[in-house]
Design a protein around this motif. Structure first.
Motif, PDB file in Angstrom:
ATOM      1  N   PHE A  56      -0.652  -1.800   8.150  1.00  0.00           N
ATOM      2  CA  PHE A  56       0.515  -1.041   7.697  1.00  0.00           C
ATOM      3  C   PHE A  56       0.178   0.436   7.497  1.00  0.00           C
ATOM      4  O   PHE A  56       0.968   1.313   7.813  1.00  0.00           O
ATOM      5  N   HIS A  57      -0.972   0.741   6.901  1.00  0.00           N
ATOM      6  CA  HIS A  57      -1.373   2.119   6.600  1.00  0.00           C
ATOM      7  C   HIS A  57      -0.254   2.848   5.844  1.00  0.00           C
ATOM      8  O   HIS A  57       0.294   3.858   6.311  1.00  0.00           O
ATOM      9  N   ALA A  58       0.069   2.351   4.660  1.00  0.00           N
ATOM     10  CA  ALA A  58       1.184   2.886   3.882  1.00  0.00           C
ATOM     11  C   ALA A  58       0.968   4.355   3.529  1.00  0.00           C
ATOM     12  O   ALA A  58      -0.089   4.745   3.008  1.00  0.00           O
ATOM     13  N   CYS A  59       1.978   5.177   3.819  1.00  0.00           N
ATOM     14  CA  CYS A  59       1.926   6.608   3.478  1.00  0.00           C
ATOM     15  C   CYS A  59       3.312   7.202   3.703  1.00  0.00           C
ATOM     16  O   CYS A  59       4.151   6.634   4.394  1.00  0.00           O
ATOM     17  N   GLU A  60       3.532   8.341   3.091  1.00  0.00           N
ATOM     18  CA  GLU A  60       4.758   9.110   3.333  1.00  0.00           C
ATOM     19  C   GLU A  60       4.456  10.197   4.368  1.00  0.00           C
ATOM     20  O   GLU A  60       3.400  10.819   4.317  1.00  0.00           O
ATOM     21  N   MET A  97       4.985   5.564   6.821  1.00  0.00           N
ATOM     22  CA  MET A  97       5.109   4.149   6.459  1.00  0.00           C
ATOM     23  C   MET A  97       5.359   4.043   4.962  1.00  0.00           C
ATOM     24  O   MET A  97       4.511   3.587   4.194  1.00  0.00           O
ATOM     25  N   PRO A  98       6.544   4.472   4.517  1.00  0.00           N
ATOM     26  CA  PRO A  98       6.873   4.383   3.088  1.00  0.00           C
ATOM     27  C   PRO A  98       7.134   2.941   2.686  1.00  0.00           C
ATOM     28  O   PRO A  98       7.304   2.049   3.530  1.00  0.00           O
ATOM     29  N   ALA A  99       7.202   2.709   1.398  1.00  0.00           N
ATOM     30  CA  ALA A  99       7.423   1.356   0.893  1.00  0.00           C
ATOM     31  C   ALA A  99       8.729   0.776   1.409  1.00  0.00           C
ATOM     32  O   ALA A  99       8.816  -0.427   1.685  1.00  0.00           O
ATOM     33  N   ASP A 140       3.211  -0.024  -5.200  1.00  0.00           N
ATOM     34  CA  ASP A 140       4.465   0.124  -4.461  1.00  0.00           C
ATOM     35  C   ASP A 140       4.429  -0.613  -3.137  1.00  0.00           C
ATOM     36  O   ASP A 140       5.383  -1.325  -2.773  1.00  0.00           O
ATOM     37  N   TRP A 141       3.342  -0.452  -2.359  1.00  0.00           N
ATOM     38  CA  TRP A 141       3.311  -1.175  -1.080  1.00  0.00           C
ATOM     39  C   TRP A 141       3.158  -2.678  -1.296  1.00  0.00           C
ATOM     40  O   TRP A 141       3.688  -3.484  -0.525  1.00  0.00           O
ATOM     41  N   ALA A 142       2.454  -3.068  -2.361  1.00  0.00           N
ATOM     42  CA  ALA A 142       2.335  -4.498  -2.649  1.00  0.00           C
ATOM     43  C   ALA A 142       3.682  -5.089  -3.037  1.00  0.00           C
ATOM     44  O   ALA A 142       4.025  -6.215  -2.636  1.00  0.00           O
ATOM     45  N   ARG A 143       4.465  -4.353  -3.799  1.00  0.00           N
ATOM     46  CA  ARG A 143       5.792  -4.837  -4.172  1.00  0.00           C
ATOM     47  C   ARG A 143       6.662  -5.017  -2.926  1.00  0.00           C
ATOM     48  O   ARG A 143       7.436  -5.978  -2.824  1.00  0.00           O
TER      49      ARG A 143
END
Length: 296
Positions: free
Chosen positions: A60-64, A67-69, A108-111
């Motif tokens: 996923f590589h979550a980031c703004e 790849m936002p939540a 946040d990404w886990a939620r």
């Protein structure tokens, strides 16, 4: 040989001058496309007449803003519609990109991931970026990261050289989760892993088939015949695939395991192209994807 980081920096700079390519690689493919890639196979050791549908997500590589939540939650909502008996996640929830406008905190990404549901549960391993972005885990040489803890806090089974027996009593199967092979940064672009393949498989206590989760596909040549299927991410399908040529692949095997289904000596590996981006927010010829794997 050009490094992965140097290559993507050069490509990002070039894209600014080549608007047609840059607009697609930086704005269309990584953000607006989402493929559902399907496989159907009968791997060695998988009992005939025992179908299992796996939905697998990687990188996923979550980031703004890439790849936002909210985007993660939308992807997960869609994944829930694919009819998976089990959902497996292959690591790299954290992002190490510099070209971002903000960090997405692990909570946040886990939620967002917590909406994933399947009859036999949601099981995950962590990846190299989950380790590299955890400064305390690096400094203290911890055995787990904030990513492991965030996943478990929302009910996802974060595996670390561990195995879980799943399925009905008369048709069980095992999911074994290998810890990351590139976990610790040791300087001079070298890494040290925490993977323990023999110790992980030693926890399999019967003859039921085994599915192995390993973030990096490099472990595959060492995987024994006992394992029916190995699933990996990490490579992003090269992230840039120029009509079959993948210039930079983060693997000691080069492009050998860059993407897709590989069968060697009767052993099976499927490598996901992943969902997010690493180093630079660019994808070309390697769109984000979710895997649907039917074992029959």
């Amino acid at each position: 040989m050009i490094s992965r980081r140097t290559f993507f920096k050069l490509l990002a700079g070039t894209a600014a001058g080549i608007l047609s390519l840059g607009g697609y690689a930086g704005g269309v493919e990584p953000l607006l496309r989402l493929e559902t890639t399907r496989y159907k196979l009968s791997p060695r050791g998988w009992p005939k007449g025992r179908p299992l549908r796996i939905v697998a997500l990687a990188d996923f590589h979550a980031c703004e803003p890439w790849m936002p939540a909210e985007r993660i939650a939308r992807i997960c909502d869609y994944a829930n519609t694919l009819g998976g008996d089990v959902i497996l996640m292959l690591g790299d929830y954290m992002s190490g990109m510099k070209l971002v406008t903000g960090v997405v905190p692990p909570d946040d990404w886990a939620r967002a991931l917590s909406v994933l549901k399947a009859p036999y549960g949601v099981h995950a391993v962590c990846g190299n970026h989950d380790w590299w972005q955890d400064s305390q885990a690096q400094e203290l040489r911890l055995k787990e990261t904030v990513a492991h803890k965030a996943l478990r806090a929302v009910g996802i089974n974060a595996m670390s050289n561990s195995a879980a027996r799943l399925g009905p009593a008369d048709q069980p199967f095992w999911v074994a989760g290998l810890e990351d092979q590139w976990a610790y940064l040791t300087g001079n672009h070298r890494m040290r892993g925490l993977d323990d393949l023999p110790g992980t498989l030693a926890q399999v206590t019967d003859t039921a088939p085994v599915i192995l989760l390993a973030h990096e596909p490099d472990i595959f040549p060492s995987v024994p015949n006992r394992v029916s299927l190995t699933l990996s991410g990490h490579t992003h399908g090269g992230q840039v695939n120029l009509f079959g040529w993948t210039p930079v692949v983060p693997s000691r095997y080069g492009s050998r395991y860059v993407y897709g289904h590989h069968e060697e000596g009767g052993r099976n590996l499927i490598v996901s192209g992943g969902l997010g981006c690493s180093v630079a927010p660019i994808r070309f010829g390697s769109p984000p994807e979710i895997l649907v794997i039917d074992l029959v």
